[in-house]
Design an enzyme around this catalytic site. Structure first.
Site, mmCIF file in Angstrom:
data_model
loop_
_atom_site.group_PDB
_atom_site.id
_atom_site.type_symbol
_atom_site.label_atom_id
_atom_site.label_comp_id
_atom_site.label_asym_id
_atom_site.label_seq_id
_atom_site.Cartn_x
_atom_site.Cartn_y
_atom_site.Cartn_z
ATOM 1 N N TYR A 1 0.849 -1.198 0.000
ATOM 2 C CA TYR A 1 0.000 0.000 0.000
ATOM 3 C C TYR A 1 0.885 1.249 0.000
ATOM 4 O O TYR A 1 1.585 1.542 0.978
ATOM 5 C CB TYR A 1 -0.923 0.036 1.222
ATOM 6 N N LEU B 1 -17.601 -2.378 2.297
ATOM 7 C CA LEU B 1 -18.578 -1.424 1.752
ATOM 8 C C LEU B 1 -18.619 -1.503 0.223
ATOM 9 O O LEU B 1 -19.126 -0.586 -0.431
ATOM 10 C CB LEU B 1 -18.193 0.009 2.173
ATOM 11 N N GLY C 1 -17.110 1.403 -1.221
ATOM 12 C CA GLY C 1 -17.904 2.636 -1.163
ATOM 13 C C GLY C 1 -19.191 2.567 -1.971
ATOM 14 O O GLY C 1 -20.078 3.403 -1.810
ATOM 15 N N LEU C 2 -19.332 1.540 -2.834
ATOM 16 C CA LEU C 2 -20.545 1.434 -3.651
ATOM 17 C C LEU C 2 -21.797 1.349 -2.773
ATOM 18 O O LEU C 2 -22.832 1.937 -3.075
ATOM 19 C CB LEU C 2 -20.455 0.176 -4.546
ATOM 20 N N LEU C 3 -21.665 0.633 -1.645
ATOM 21 C CA LEU C 3 -22.840 0.402 -0.797
ATOM 22 C C LEU C 3 -23.230 1.632 0.034
ATOM 23 O O LEU C 3 -24.244 1.610 0.725
ATOM 24 C CB LEU C 3 -22.595 -0.821 0.103
ATOM 25 N N GLY D 1 -24.168 4.186 -1.374
ATOM 26 C CA GLY D 1 -25.266 4.739 -2.162
ATOM 27 C C GLY D 1 -24.947 6.096 -2.774
ATOM 28 O O GLY D 1 -25.800 6.700 -3.408
HETATM 29 N N1 LIG Z 1 -6.166 -8.281 1.124
HETATM 30 C C1 LIG Z 1 -6.495 -7.651 0.010
HETATM 31 O O1 LIG Z 1 -6.197 -8.086 -1.105
HETATM 32 C C2 LIG Z 1 -7.256 -6.362 0.146
HETATM 33 C C3 LIG Z 1 -7.882 -5.805 -0.979
HETATM 34 C C4 LIG Z 1 -8.608 -4.621 -0.800
HETATM 35 C C5 LIG Z 1 -8.672 -4.022 0.454
HETATM 36 N N2 LIG Z 1 -8.017 -4.579 1.524
HETATM 37 C C6 LIG Z 1 -8.077 -3.963 2.867
HETATM 38 O O2 LIG Z 1 -9.421 -3.733 3.223
HETATM 39 C C7 LIG Z 1 -9.605 -2.345 3.532
HETATM 40 C C8 LIG Z 1 -11.004 -1.928 3.139
HETATM 41 O O3 LIG Z 1 -11.320 -2.230 1.789
HETATM 42 P P1 LIG Z 1 -11.495 -1.093 0.682
HETATM 43 O O4 LIG Z 1 -10.851 0.133 1.158
HETATM 44 O O5 LIG Z 1 -11.101 -1.702 -0.596
HETATM 45 O O6 LIG Z 1 -13.088 -0.912 0.584
HETATM 46 P P2 LIG Z 1 -14.236 -0.423 1.584
HETATM 47 O O7 LIG Z 1 -13.769 -0.420 2.965
HETATM 48 O O8 LIG Z 1 -15.408 -1.231 1.206
HETATM 49 O O9 LIG Z 1 -14.491 1.071 1.063
HETATM 50 C C9 LIG Z 1 -13.735 2.150 1.531
HETATM 51 C C10 LIG Z 1 -14.230 3.434 0.885
HETATM 52 O O10 LIG Z 1 -15.644 3.574 1.107
HETATM 53 C C11 LIG Z 1 -15.963 4.937 1.373
HETATM 54 N N3 LIG Z 1 -16.501 4.988 2.752
HETATM 55 C C12 LIG Z 1 -15.917 4.523 3.889
HETATM 56 N N4 LIG Z 1 -16.687 4.738 4.967
HETATM 57 C C13 LIG Z 1 -17.795 5.348 4.516
HETATM 58 C C14 LIG Z 1 -18.954 5.843 5.161
HETATM 59 N N5 LIG Z 1 -19.140 5.716 6.471
HETATM 60 N N6 LIG Z 1 -19.918 6.439 4.387
HETATM 61 C C15 LIG Z 1 -19.757 6.562 3.050
HETATM 62 N N7 LIG Z 1 -18.663 6.118 2.384
HETATM 63 C C16 LIG Z 1 -17.689 5.505 3.104
HETATM 64 C C17 LIG Z 1 -14.670 5.717 1.229
HETATM 65 O O11 LIG Z 1 -14.536 6.145 -0.121
HETATM 66 P P3 LIG Z 1 -15.162 7.538 -0.712
HETATM 67 O O12 LIG Z 1 -15.473 8.428 0.429
HETATM 68 O O13 LIG Z 1 -14.092 8.057 -1.601
HETATM 69 O O14 LIG Z 1 -16.365 7.077 -1.478
HETATM 70 C C18 LIG Z 1 -13.618 4.660 1.515
HETATM 71 O O15 LIG Z 1 -12.369 4.928 0.951
HETATM 72 C C19 LIG Z 1 -8.475 -1.628 2.767
HETATM 73 O O16 LIG Z 1 -8.187 -0.364 3.301
HETATM 74 C C20 LIG Z 1 -7.358 -2.622 2.960
HETATM 75 O O17 LIG Z 1 -6.778 -2.480 4.242
HETATM 76 C C21 LIG Z 1 -7.339 -5.750 1.384
#
Ligand SMILES: NC(=O)c1ccc[n+]([C@@H]2O[C@H](COP(=O)([O-])OP(=O)(O)OC[C@H]3O[C@@H](n4cnc5c(N)ncnc54)[C@H](OP(=O)(O)O)[C@@H]3O)[C@@H](O)[C@H]2O)c1
Length: 311
Positions: free
Chosen positions: A46, A187, A190-192, A194
């Site tokens: 990262y 989430l 972030g898609l969920l 909305g």
């Molecule tokens: N092991 C792996 O291969 C792998 C792959 C992916 C991720 N990960 C880990 O999992 C963590 C989380 O996954 P992810 O970041 O991909 O997706 P996620 O947690 O599903 O989505 C994060 C994004 O959702 C939005 N968000 C977060 N909280 C919110 C809220 N309360 N209300 C509205 N929007 C919100 C933000 O984006 P916006 O505000 O820009 O919309 C944020 O950057 C990563 O940080 C990483 O540590 C691991």
């Protein structure tokens, strides 16, 4: 349980910019600690080590308050590679011990025996406490356990209302064997929440390169998002909070949402107190079952075409 994911920290993939990396990310970590978040996940890739550096610096003398997880990408076929990279990650994090060291992606070219030998050496040296894997099938997870000769605590995989594969066997295995599934992208990136539509998609390569954010997929997700909204309004909560509450309604599943602001982090932590009824969980699961995003080669071809058109 809700932890904190930190792929966003210091990484160009999300397009959050310098202010986020230099200021907001540390504030997110500090606020997370204040609110009692005790799982933080990062990885050597990262931001090419930046996320680990930011997390380590922000933890400062509060390191003992969290269960700290990071990951190695095993690209060379030797135990020494994993061992060396574990020590480097600990260095960037500024810690003596990594609580959970995970293999980020399976690499079939590198024997799992070598990867786990590297992990064993780190455990023996006291640099790593628990070993984990990520993006592993159940068969690979069990093979890693055989190779390690002791439990591999967790498999970190994509799990949310838009990514349900772990229901089939990973979550049942974790529940039956006192292991954990660590749900990434809980989430749906972030898609969920909305807030995105096909005419208002997010920016940043992490999401633009993901078939989930193809315009037709965002449209297809709307009935599911409507179902999430309906439950949210019954609880005076946000759709993002309901999406997280659904994930952690499953035993032995820990969610690690990322956050683009302190406010989002606060909302995500509060989702741990949101109690969904079994009827609500069932209605969300049904809406999720009905969401069938096109995936596979065809979807990635469309992503590649879109990327080419942007350049
Ligand atoms: N092991 C792996 O291969 C792998 C792959 C992916 C991720 N990960 C880990 O999992 C963590 C989380 O996954 P992810 O970041 O991909 O997706 P996620 O947690 O599903 O989505 C994060 C994004 O959702 C939005 N968000 C977060 N909280 C919110 C809220 N309360 N209300 C509205 N929007 C919100 C933000 O984006 P916006 O505000 O820009 O919309 C944020 O950057 C990563 O940080 C990483 O540590 C691991």
């Amino acid at each position: 349980m809700i932890g904190l994911g930190t792929w966003q920290f210091g990484s160009k993939d999300w397009g959050y910019g310098a202010q986020y990396a230099d200021v907001e990310a540390a504030r997110i970590v500090e606020r997370a600690l204040d609110l009692g978040v005790n799982v933080i996940d990062t990885a050597e890739i990262y931001g090419r080590g930046n996320s680990e550096r930011i997390v380590g610096k922000a933890l400062g003398d509060r390191r003992k308050e969290v269960f700290l997880a990071t990951k190695v990408l095993p690209v060379a076929p030797t135990a020494g590679y994993v061992e060396q990279h574990g020590r480097k990650s600990a260095g960037r994090l500024g810690v003596d011990v990594i609580d959970l060291y995970q293999i980020h992606w399976p690499n079939p070219v590198v024997p799992i025996a070598q990867q786990m030998e590297g992990m064993r050496r780190l455990q023996r040296a006291g640099v790593v406490t628990e070993v984990g894997v990520s993006n592993f099938s159940l068969a690979r997870w069990r093979a890693a356990e055989d190779a390690l000769g002791s439990p591999v605590l967790s498999d970190q995989v994509q799990y949310s209302l838009v990514a349900r594969k772990p229901d089939a066997d990973l979550i049942p295995y974790a529940q039956a064997n006192d292991r954990l599934v660590i749900a990434y992208s809980p989430l749906g990136m972030g898609l969920l929440s909305g807030r995105y539509t096909s005419s208002n998609p997010p920016t940043g390569s992490a999401r633009l390169n993901n078939p989930l954010f193809l315009p037709e997929n965002i449209d297809r997700a709307q009935p599911l998002i409507d179902a999430v909204r309906a439950v949210a309004s019954a609880h005076d909560a946000t759709p993002a909070q309901v999406a997280l509450a659904w994930v952690i309604s499953h035993d032995n599943v820990v969610a690690i949402p990322g956050a683009s602001s302190v406010e989002q982090l606060e909302a995500n932590v509060a989702a741990a107190d949101l109690e969904l009824t079994s009827d609500e969980i069932a209605s969300l699961t049904r809406a999720s079952d009905a969401f069938t995003p096109p995936s596979g080669v065809g979807a990635y071809a469309k992503v590649a075409k879109r990327r080419a058109l942007r350049q």
